[in-house]
Design an enzyme around this catalytic site. Structure first.
Site, PDB file in Angstrom:
ATOM      1  N   SER A  97     -45.055  13.180  56.068  1.00 47.34           N
ATOM      2  CA  SER A  97     -46.069  13.599  54.889  1.00 47.34           C
ATOM      3  C   SER A  97     -45.847  13.336  53.482  1.00 47.34           C
ATOM      4  O   SER A  97     -44.840  12.784  53.221  1.00 47.34           O
ATOM      5  CB  SER A  97     -46.231  15.336  54.948  1.00 47.34           C
ATOM      6  OG  SER A  97     -46.970  15.828  53.773  1.00 47.34           O
TER       7      SER A  97
ATOM      8  N   TYR B 105     -40.763  22.930  54.260  1.00 45.38           N
ATOM      9  CA  TYR B 105     -41.359  21.613  54.809  1.00 45.38           C
ATOM     10  C   TYR B 105     -41.233  20.197  54.094  1.00 45.38           C
ATOM     11  O   TYR B 105     -41.063  19.418  54.616  1.00 45.38           O
ATOM     12  CB  TYR B 105     -42.854  22.173  54.705  1.00 45.38           C
ATOM     13  CG  TYR B 105     -43.681  21.142  55.420  1.00 45.38           C
ATOM     14  CD1 TYR B 105     -43.892  20.907  56.588  1.00 45.38           C
ATOM     15  CD2 TYR B 105     -44.497  20.177  54.483  1.00 45.38           C
ATOM     16  CE1 TYR B 105     -44.877  19.665  57.535  1.00 45.38           C
ATOM     17  CE2 TYR B 105     -45.478  19.434  55.273  1.00 45.38           C
ATOM     18  CZ  TYR B 105     -45.406  19.270  56.519  1.00 45.38           C
ATOM     19  OH  TYR B 105     -46.302  18.284  57.102  1.00 45.38           O
TER      20      TYR B 105
END
Length: 234
Positions: free
Chosen positions: A140, A156
């Protein structure tokens, strides 16, 4: 380009981006091992993808499960040519640093980093022996140090930054072996993780991982982070 003799393993392959990656790889002629924690979910996904898909029960957080699943995969297919480390979790939407929930951090790292590392450890030696392999770590832009301007989703973000580092290390270690290792940012995609309001559909989100998973022989693209098939800053 068709890839009739190749086999791909897609973790987290039962839904969302992982399911679409498997579908696109099957359309390109690969046999696809659809890996999911629950065998029933993997079987349902294979019904969607079609006859080129094979269900595989695999929990990336369990070393035993990874070992057994890869052994079974080799018995079924003879070898794994492509690995897409797609399995991932996002558990900390409400947290902000400097505070940390250590249970959430451990759980996030165990799937997003260590899980990908476990599967690579089980699969990559066979690729090196064969002189061909494609490893794609689905990451990401939240893990990009160059683009990091927020403390949202801290566990995350840290897990994806670490996965990016693993990508770079594997690529360097495997240079010259025929095994290419890259990271793909699918963008904010409608899925169980991305939610229904994300601007991208799974087809668009899967495009870059599939492109990297099917780089042709002789291509030397390795150790990169890509979004929409273009390089992204680490």
């Amino acid at each position: 380009m068709q890839h009739d003799s190749r086999t791909a393993l897609v973790t987290g392959g039962a839904r969302g981006i992982g399911l679409e990656i498997g579908r696109q790889l099957a359309d390109l002629g690969l046999r696809v091992l659809v890996a999911a924690r629950k065998s029933e979910a993997a079987e349902e996904a294979c019904c969607v993808i079609g006859p080129a898909a094979v269900p595989l029960a695999l929990d990336v957080t369990s070393a035993w499960s990874v070992t057994e699943a890869v052994r079974e995969a080799r018995e079924l297919t003879g070898g794994i040519d492509v690995l897409v480390n797609n399995a991932g979790v996002s558990l900390d939407r409400e947290l902000r640093p400097p505070y940390v929930d250590e249970d959430i951090l451990r759980a996030t790292l165990d799937t997003n980093l260590t899980g990908a590392w476990r599967v690579a450890q089980a699969v990559v030696p066979g690729m090196v022996e064969a002189g061909y392999g494609r490893v794609v770590n689905v990451t990401s832009s939240y893990g990009s140090l160059a683009l990091m301007d927020s403390g949202r989703h801290p566990a995350y973000r840290v897990s994806k930054t670490a996965l990016n580092a693993l990508t770079r290390m594997l690529a360097a270690e495997l240079s010259g072996t025929g095994v290419l290792v890259n990271a793909a940012d699918p963008g904010w995609t409608r899925s169980g993780m991305g939610g229904p309001s994300a601007p991208r559909g799974p087809r668009e989100g899967a495009d870059t991982p599939v492109w990297l998973a099917t780089l042709p022989e002789g291509d030397e693209t390795t150790g990169g982070l890509f979004a929409d098939r273009r390089p992204l800053a680490w």
